[in-house]
Scaffold this motif. Structure first.
Motif, PDB file in Angstrom:
ATOM      1  N   VAL A   1      37.459  26.394  45.787  1.00  0.00           N
ATOM      2  CA  VAL A   1      36.962  25.176  45.149  1.00  0.00           C
ATOM      3  C   VAL A   1      35.819  25.571  44.221  1.00  0.00           C
ATOM      4  CG1 VAL A   1      35.993  22.871  45.478  1.00  0.00           C
ATOM      5  CG2 VAL A   1      37.536  23.828  47.214  1.00  0.00           C
ATOM      6  N   TRP A   2      35.944  25.210  42.946  1.00  0.00           N
ATOM      7  CA  TRP A   2      34.911  25.468  41.943  1.00  0.00           C
ATOM      8  C   TRP A   2      34.054  24.209  41.818  1.00  0.00           C
ATOM      9  CZ3 TRP A   2      34.887  29.498  37.901  1.00  0.00           C
ATOM     10  CH2 TRP A   2      35.766  30.551  38.193  1.00  0.00           C
ATOM     11  N   HIS A   3      32.726  24.384  41.752  1.00  0.00           N
ATOM     12  CA  HIS A   3      31.767  23.288  41.634  1.00  0.00           C
ATOM     13  C   HIS A   3      30.903  23.526  40.392  1.00  0.00           C
ATOM     14  CE1 HIS A   3      32.440  22.695  46.019  1.00  0.00           C
ATOM     15  NE2 HIS A   3      32.422  24.005  46.038  1.00  0.00           N
TER      16      HIS A   3
ATOM     17  N   GLN B   1      34.436  19.190  40.065  1.00  0.00           N
ATOM     18  CA  GLN B   1      35.104  20.141  40.962  1.00  0.00           C
ATOM     19  C   GLN B   1      36.536  20.373  40.514  1.00  0.00           C
ATOM     20  OE1 GLN B   1      35.026  18.586  44.958  1.00  0.00           O
ATOM     21  NE2 GLN B   1      32.870  19.080  45.255  1.00  0.00           N
TER      22      GLN B   1
ATOM     23  N   CYS C   1      31.476  28.602  43.778  1.00  0.00           N
ATOM     24  CA  CYS C   1      32.836  28.723  44.295  1.00  0.00           C
ATOM     25  C   CYS C   1      32.766  28.780  45.816  1.00  0.00           C
ATOM     26  CB  CYS C   1      33.513  29.983  43.765  1.00  0.00           C
ATOM     27  SG  CYS C   1      33.684  30.014  41.968  1.00  0.00           S
TER      28      CYS C   1
END
Length: 169
Positions: free
Chosen positions: A71-73, A108, A132
């Protein structure tokens, strides 16, 4: 496009970031103390890990894949594009950025385990700080950088994007 300037040199110093093999800078910020066992395997893995990741100075995250969902933030700076080659060979691009300033961006994005992916600042002169989160946790032993030419041969319809975001030689 509105710019959200960040001082990448200051972030590298302040956050104690190091060069990442795929490009950009990173530092692991969290590793869960609990472990999990992968399905169909006996390897113990941390349940989850998290990093800071900075793209700046024209760097990109070269094509790679890992065995876990990631998960990319978005935290600060300019929007980035996270390009994903899915299991069917489709190229999907997630725009990550401040959704309050850039309506085409999201805070996200998720990359599923096993998919090839790469990332770049939307504007090559931009800089972006993202995070991440990986579960089960990231291990370099499960990190695979794409071999030069391999993805272009497998997905010729996406040759231009794949070549642009290949590993620096």
């Amino acid at each position: 496009m509105q710019r959200e300037r960040i001082d990448s040199g200051e972030l590298i110093r302040c956050l104690k970031l190091e060069l990442h093999p795929e490009g950009g800078y990173f530092r692991e910020t969290y590793r869960a103390s609990g472990n999990v066992v992968r399905e169909n395997g006996a390897e113990l893995r941390s349940a989850s890990t998290a990093i800071y990741f900075l793209l700046c100075d024209g760097a990109h995250s070269a094509w790679h894949r890992i065995r876990s969902d990631e998960v990319w933030h978005f935290y600060a700076g300019d929007p980035i594009d996270v390009h994903v080659l899915d299991a069917q060979g489709a190229l999907v691009t997630h725009r990550l950025g401040n959704a309050l300033v850039h309506p085409d961006a999201a805070f996200q994005a998720v990359v599923k385990a096993g998919n090839w992916f790469a990332a770049e600042c939307r504007d090559a002169s931009g800089a972006a700080l993202v995070g991440c989160t990986v579960a089960p946790g990231f291990e370099f032993s499960e990190f695979e950088l794409a071999a030069p030419g391999a993805l272009e041969a497998r997905y010729p319809q996406h040759r231009e994007t794949i070549a642009r975001l290949g590993p620096k030689t």
